[in-house]
Design a protein around this motif. Structure first.
Motif, mmCIF file in Angstrom:
data_model
loop_
_atom_site.group_PDB
_atom_site.id
_atom_site.type_symbol
_atom_site.label_atom_id
_atom_site.label_comp_id
_atom_site.label_asym_id
_atom_site.label_seq_id
_atom_site.Cartn_x
_atom_site.Cartn_y
_atom_site.Cartn_z
ATOM 1 N N PHE A 191 37.185 44.196 52.022
ATOM 2 C CA PHE A 191 37.750 43.923 50.705
ATOM 3 C C PHE A 191 38.710 45.056 50.334
ATOM 4 N N SER A 192 39.872 45.029 50.935
ATOM 5 C CA SER A 192 40.861 46.073 50.663
ATOM 6 C C SER A 192 41.873 45.567 49.650
ATOM 7 N N ILE A 193 42.365 46.463 48.826
ATOM 8 C CA ILE A 193 43.359 46.112 47.811
ATOM 9 C C ILE A 193 44.739 46.133 48.448
ATOM 10 N N GLY A 194 45.501 45.083 48.225
ATOM 11 C CA GLY A 194 46.837 45.038 48.808
ATOM 12 C C GLY A 194 47.651 43.928 48.199
ATOM 13 N N ILE A 195 48.966 44.024 48.325
ATOM 14 C CA ILE A 195 49.867 43.015 47.786
ATOM 15 C C ILE A 195 49.642 41.688 48.506
ATOM 16 N N LEU A 224 33.726 48.495 41.830
ATOM 17 C CA LEU A 224 34.184 48.129 40.486
ATOM 18 C C LEU A 224 35.711 48.116 40.417
ATOM 19 N N ALA A 225 36.353 49.040 41.143
ATOM 20 C CA ALA A 225 37.818 49.060 41.170
ATOM 21 C C ALA A 225 38.362 47.787 41.814
ATOM 22 N N ILE A 226 37.731 47.345 42.893
ATOM 23 C CA ILE A 226 38.147 46.108 43.549
ATOM 24 C C ILE A 226 37.931 44.916 42.610
ATOM 25 N N TRP A 227 36.809 44.908 41.906
ATOM 26 C CA TRP A 227 36.524 43.814 40.972
ATOM 27 C C TRP A 227 37.554 43.765 39.848
ATOM 28 N N ARG A 228 37.964 44.916 39.367
ATOM 29 C CA ARG A 228 38.975 44.938 38.309
ATOM 30 C C ARG A 228 40.307 44.383 38.810
ATOM 31 N N VAL A 229 40.654 44.719 40.038
ATOM 32 C CA VAL A 229 41.894 44.187 40.615
ATOM 33 C C VAL A 229 41.798 42.672 40.775
ATOM 34 N N MET A 230 40.644 42.183 41.216
ATOM 35 C CA MET A 230 40.448 40.735 41.345
ATOM 36 C C MET A 230 40.628 40.040 39.999
ATOM 37 N N GLN A 231 40.036 40.598 38.963
ATOM 38 C CA GLN A 231 40.156 40.010 37.632
ATOM 39 C C GLN A 231 41.608 40.031 37.150
ATOM 40 N N ALA A 232 42.310 41.129 37.426
ATOM 41 C CA ALA A 232 43.714 41.232 37.019
ATOM 42 C C ALA A 232 44.567 40.199 37.745
ATOM 43 N N CYS A 233 44.266 39.940 39.031
ATOM 44 C CA CYS A 233 45.011 38.935 39.789
ATOM 45 C C CYS A 233 44.818 37.548 39.180
#
Length: 234
Positions: A9-13, A214-223
């Motif tokens: 679960f990596s953050i990326g464009i 939690l950082a990954i979850w926040r990015v998911m919610q923002a997406c």
């Protein structure tokens, strides 16, 4: 082989780890190599050629955008997604690209970014080669990269199972199959999530793990929020 949840679960464009995240990382690696080998100042032009699946479906997966932004030093994790499209349009219209954001060169979107729809490189379907030239037209640097899935990138010097170093971290509860995982939960009395937390401790503290998730979850919610609040072509 050990795989962390932060590898999965990596953050990326978006929209694709193989076609967008990987090529952006590869292009950035190439630009950083130019700088690290003190070649950057001599470069006046760059050409990127995409092969296989990258060449055939690249436009639909945002690969050209990823390559341009990667050459300019953008990282998939931190790139400005709101301004990414505008920046690519500026590069197209101006015919100028800034390597690592510091060294400006001429760049023709039509000529310097080539998508080979029917050609492939030997080691993987997602291959790309990047070239840099000096003022005389001489080749300064050429590198081939493969986007092998999940945003992971290997260069031509690290292809093949004998050259890619797998993570050999020793986990508290190693398993290879779903059946083995379920057996471990029965033997230990741990839930799947609790067992995985114990394994993640091989790389990070519990505080780092929870903060990262939690950082990954926040990015998911923002997406999701961004997608629900915009209009246009999906």
């Amino acid at each position: 082989m050990a795989i962390s949840v932060f590898d999965l679960f990596s953050i990326g464009i978006g929209p694709s780890s193989s076609h967008t995240v990987g090529p952006m990382r590869a292009a950035r690696m190439f630009a950083r190599r130019l700088r690290n080998e003190e070649l950057l100042d001599s470069v006046v032009s760059v050409r990127a050629e995409l092969y296989g699946s990258l060449g055939a479906t690249g436009h639909g997966h945002g690969t050209p955008k990823a390559v341009l932004l990667g050459l300019e030093g953008a990282s998939p994790r931190t790139v400005d997604v709101e301004g990414a499209d505008d920046r690519v349009e500026q590069i197209k219209s101006s015919g100028r690209l800034s390597l690592l954001g510091t060294h400006e060169i001429s760049f023709s979107f039509a000529d310097d970014l080539v998508l080979h729809r029917r050609k492939a490189l030997p080691y993987h379907a997602n291959g790309m080669t990047v070239f840099a030239y000096d003022a005389s037209g001489a080749l300064v640097l050429e590198k081939t990269y493969y986007s092998v899935g999940g945003g992971f990138v290997v260069d031509e010097d690290a292809v093949g199972e004998d050259r890619i170093k797998l993570d050999d971290t020793v986990l508290k509860y190693p398993f290879r199959t779903g059946d083995e995982l379920l057996r471990l939960t029965k033997e230990t009395g741990l839930s799947i999530s609790a067992l995985m937390l114990e394994n993640e401790r091989a790389w990070r503290t519990e505080e780092e793990i929870r903060e990262g998730l939690l950082a990954i979850w926040r990015v998911m919610q923002a997406c999701v929020s961004r997608g629900m609040s915009r209009e246009g072509i999906l």
